[in-house]
Design a protein around this motif. Structure first.
Motif, PDB file in Angstrom:
ATOM      1  N   ARG A   1      -3.509   9.892  12.986  1.00  0.00           N
ATOM      2  CA  ARG A   1      -4.424   9.795  13.652  1.00  0.00           C
ATOM      3  C   ARG A   1      -3.980   9.018  14.781  1.00  0.00           C
ATOM      4  N   GLY A   2      -2.964   8.874  15.006  1.00  0.00           N
ATOM      5  CA  GLY A   2      -2.551   7.458  16.401  1.00  0.00           C
ATOM      6  C   GLY A   2      -2.789   6.342  15.950  1.00  0.00           C
ATOM      7  N   GLN A   3      -2.538   5.879  14.600  1.00  0.00           N
ATOM      8  CA  GLN A   3      -3.413   4.251  14.143  1.00  0.00           C
ATOM      9  C   GLN A   3      -2.236   3.855  13.655  1.00  0.00           C
ATOM     10  N   PHE A   4      -0.905   4.049  14.160  1.00  0.00           N
ATOM     11  CA  PHE A   4       0.025   2.631  14.055  1.00  0.00           C
ATOM     12  C   PHE A   4      -0.330   1.156  14.092  1.00  0.00           C
ATOM     13  N   ASP A   5      -0.733   0.995  15.872  1.00  0.00           N
ATOM     14  CA  ASP A   5      -1.405  -0.484  15.356  1.00  0.00           C
ATOM     15  C   ASP A   5      -1.876  -0.940  14.870  1.00  0.00           C
ATOM     16  N   ASP A   6      -2.701  -0.167  14.315  1.00  0.00           N
ATOM     17  CA  ASP A   6      -4.683  -0.553  13.260  1.00  0.00           C
ATOM     18  C   ASP A   6      -3.504  -0.616  12.169  1.00  0.00           C
ATOM     19  N   TYR A   7      -2.484  -0.303  11.739  1.00  0.00           N
ATOM     20  CA  TYR A   7      -1.900  -0.080  10.610  1.00  0.00           C
ATOM     21  C   TYR A   7      -1.086  -1.097  10.333  1.00  0.00           C
ATOM     22  N   ARG A   8      -0.414  -1.721  11.606  1.00  0.00           N
ATOM     23  CA  ARG A   8       0.303  -2.794  11.646  1.00  0.00           C
ATOM     24  C   ARG A   8      -0.807  -4.370  11.648  1.00  0.00           C
ATOM     25  N   ARG A   9      -1.879  -3.852  12.128  1.00  0.00           N
ATOM     26  CA  ARG A   9      -2.798  -5.210  11.532  1.00  0.00           C
ATOM     27  C   ARG A   9      -3.636  -5.478  10.353  1.00  0.00           C
TER      28      ARG A   9
ATOM     29  N   PHE B   1       1.086  -1.363   0.139  1.00  0.00           N
ATOM     30  CA  PHE B   1      -0.561   0.191  -0.162  1.00  0.00           C
ATOM     31  C   PHE B   1       0.618   1.775  -0.145  1.00  0.00           C
ATOM     32  N   GLY B   2       0.689   2.367  -0.578  1.00  0.00           N
ATOM     33  CA  GLY B   2       1.878   3.955  -0.939  1.00  0.00           C
ATOM     34  C   GLY B   2       1.449   4.316   0.444  1.00  0.00           C
ATOM     35  N   GLY B   3       2.713   4.871   0.324  1.00  0.00           N
ATOM     36  CA  GLY B   3       3.280   5.127   1.632  1.00  0.00           C
ATOM     37  C   GLY B   3       2.430   6.750   2.793  1.00  0.00           C
ATOM     38  N   THR B   4       1.217   7.093   1.912  1.00  0.00           N
ATOM     39  CA  THR B   4       0.089   8.206   2.244  1.00  0.00           C
ATOM     40  C   THR B   4      -0.879   7.395   2.828  1.00  0.00           C
ATOM     41  N   LEU B   5      -0.872   6.071   2.891  1.00  0.00           N
ATOM     42  CA  LEU B   5      -1.790   5.467   3.455  1.00  0.00           C
ATOM     43  C   LEU B   5      -1.617   5.683   4.997  1.00  0.00           C
ATOM     44  N   PHE B   6      -0.017   5.329   5.440  1.00  0.00           N
ATOM     45  CA  PHE B   6       0.432   5.369   6.409  1.00  0.00           C
ATOM     46  C   PHE B   6       0.503   6.152   6.707  1.00  0.00           C
ATOM     47  N   GLU B   7       0.920   7.364   6.523  1.00  0.00           N
ATOM     48  CA  GLU B   7       1.073   8.658   7.183  1.00  0.00           C
ATOM     49  C   GLU B   7      -0.863   9.238   7.648  1.00  0.00           C
ATOM     50  N   ALA B   8      -1.695   9.071   6.446  1.00  0.00           N
ATOM     51  CA  ALA B   8      -2.987   8.849   7.114  1.00  0.00           C
ATOM     52  C   ALA B   8      -3.520   8.371   8.343  1.00  0.00           C
ATOM     53  N   MET B   9      -2.683   7.755   8.666  1.00  0.00           N
ATOM     54  CA  MET B   9      -2.953   6.752  10.521  1.00  0.00           C
ATOM     55  C   MET B   9      -2.047   6.833  10.895  1.00  0.00           C
ATOM     56  N   ILE B  10      -1.041   7.365  10.721  1.00  0.00           N
ATOM     57  CA  ILE B  10      -0.032   7.914  11.935  1.00  0.00           C
ATOM     58  C   ILE B  10      -0.516   9.008  12.559  1.00  0.00           C
TER      59      ILE B  10
ATOM     60  N   GLU C   1      17.388   5.471   7.194  1.00  0.00           N
ATOM     61  CA  GLU C   1      16.540   5.011   6.901  1.00  0.00           C
ATOM     62  C   GLU C   1      16.447   3.583   7.028  1.00  0.00           C
ATOM     63  N   ILE C   2      18.239   3.907   5.679  1.00  0.00           N
ATOM     64  CA  ILE C   2      18.283   2.747   5.075  1.00  0.00           C
ATOM     65  C   ILE C   2      19.072   1.101   6.458  1.00  0.00           C
ATOM     66  N   GLU C   3      19.448   1.585   7.246  1.00  0.00           N
ATOM     67  CA  GLU C   3      20.418   2.023   8.461  1.00  0.00           C
ATOM     68  C   GLU C   3      19.369   1.440  10.028  1.00  0.00           C
ATOM     69  N   ALA C   4      17.620   2.691   9.340  1.00  0.00           N
ATOM     70  CA  ALA C   4      17.017   1.710  10.192  1.00  0.00           C
ATOM     71  C   ALA C   4      15.952   0.080   9.942  1.00  0.00           C
ATOM     72  N   GLY C   5      16.500   0.021   8.404  1.00  0.00           N
ATOM     73  CA  GLY C   5      15.629  -1.260   8.021  1.00  0.00           C
ATOM     74  C   GLY C   5      15.034  -0.947   6.981  1.00  0.00           C
ATOM     75  N   SER C   6      15.383  -0.289   6.701  1.00  0.00           N
ATOM     76  CA  SER C   6      15.312  -0.329   4.570  1.00  0.00           C
ATOM     77  C   SER C   6      15.605  -0.948   4.171  1.00  0.00           C
TER      78      SER C   6
ATOM     79  N   GLU D   1      11.157   9.737  14.452  1.00  0.00           N
ATOM     80  CA  GLU D   1      10.697   9.167  14.969  1.00  0.00           C
ATOM     81  C   GLU D   1       9.704   8.692  13.933  1.00  0.00           C
ATOM     82  N   LYS D   2      10.327   8.597  12.230  1.00  0.00           N
ATOM     83  CA  LYS D   2      10.002   8.125  10.935  1.00  0.00           C
ATOM     84  C   LYS D   2      11.195   6.993  11.086  1.00  0.00           C
ATOM     85  N   CYS D   3      12.019   6.602  11.611  1.00  0.00           N
ATOM     86  CA  CYS D   3      13.203   5.490  11.417  1.00  0.00           C
ATOM     87  C   CYS D   3      12.764   4.577  12.504  1.00  0.00           C
ATOM     88  N   GLU D   4      12.455   4.938  13.794  1.00  0.00           N
ATOM     89  CA  GLU D   4      11.250   4.227  14.640  1.00  0.00           C
ATOM     90  C   GLU D   4      10.583   3.586  14.081  1.00  0.00           C
ATOM     91  N   TYR D   5       9.454   3.959  13.223  1.00  0.00           N
ATOM     92  CA  TYR D   5       8.465   3.096  12.489  1.00  0.00           C
ATOM     93  C   TYR D   5       9.365   2.572  11.562  1.00  0.00           C
TER      94      TYR D   5
END
Length: 253
Positions: free
Chosen positions: A87-95, A76-85, A157-162, A118-122
């Motif tokens: 709104r405080g829905q990171f766990d919902d995104y993972r589900r 799914f495109g990154g904008t979905l990730f952003e739309a959920m982040i 971001e590569i070092e964080a796991g991308s 914070e982005k790198c932590e995600y």
């Protein structure tokens, strides 16, 4: 291939680590997806359901199954990730990733402002669950990053796991690594490549002139993204030097 032509560039084979073609699905029907797979599936390495189109796509499960059965990873495109982040829905995104059995996810910050740590932590958290592709660059044409910042962000971001970092251009190809005219910011690209291995980058290149530019710069096995479904076969001919735009570039002697 249907017949032999001497001295064509050697292409990497699937599953590829370089020379990827990432296709943007902006709302294909199931029938269109089937037709696309029949013609372009062999040359497609990743399919992105653009921005948050997965939220409104009818028969989403069936479409994902089509791509999965064809052996083409989809995300799914990154904008979905952003739309959920936002709104405080990171766990919902993972589900959601688990619900739809996705093996890849895109982390971006092109539409929202987020601290890079914070982005790198995600990225770190998601990389424990799926293969992460992260996007660098803003969708805002007014936000122009200096080359050193692109390098710093990509490296972190590569070092964080991308697995791969995407150089932002939007689906229109007129922001990020491009001027608003669609022209490549050549100095920026050259600077990035002094520090970031080219095989770690997917260059968004929706326009033919952009595809030609990167193929001539890096070669047949440059990774290109945001390719329209109808352009997959044309892009492969560009990579092989059997289209006029790259014809002479790959001739020997």
């Amino acid at each position: 291939m249907n017949y032999h032509i001497n001295d064509l560039p050697e292409r990497t084979v699937k599953p590829r680590n370089s020379g990827l073609t990432m296709v943007m699905d902006k709302g294909l029907s199931l029938r269109q997806a089937e037709d696309f797979i029949e013609v372009g599936g062999e040359y497609t390495d990743l399919i992105k359901l653009g921005w948050a189109t997965s939220y409104v796509t009818p028969k989403l499960d069936e479409k994902l199954s089509l791509y999965r059965e064809a052996g083409i990873p989809v995300y799914f495109g990154g904008t979905l990730f952003e739309a959920m982040i936002v709104r405080g829905q990171f766990d919902d995104y993972r589900r959601i990733l688990d619900k739809y059995k996705l093996q890849h996810a895109e982390v971006s910050d092109g539409s929202i402002t987020i601290e890079h740590d914070e982005k790198c932590e995600y990225i770190r958290k998601l990389s424990e669950q799926v293969t992460v592709i992260s996007e660098v660059g803003s969708k805002d044409v007014q936000k122009i990053f200096a080359p050193y910042k692109w390098i710093k962000l990509m490296t972190a971001e590569i070092e964080a796991g991308s697995w791969k970092v995407i150089a932002e251009a939007r689906e229109s190809g007129n922001v990020g690594i491009y001027r608003d005219s669609g022209e490549v910011r050549q100095g920026l690209v050259d600077e990035i490549l002094t520090q970031i291995p080219e095989e770690s980058i997917i260059w968004e290149a929706p326009q033919k002139a952009q595809q030609v530019w990167f193929i001539k710069l890096i070669g047949a096995n440059v990774s290109l993204g945001n390719i329209a479904p109808a352009d997959v076969i044309p892009v492969e001919t560009l990579r092989l030097g059997i289209r006029s735009d790259t014809f002479e570039h790959f001739l020997k002697g």
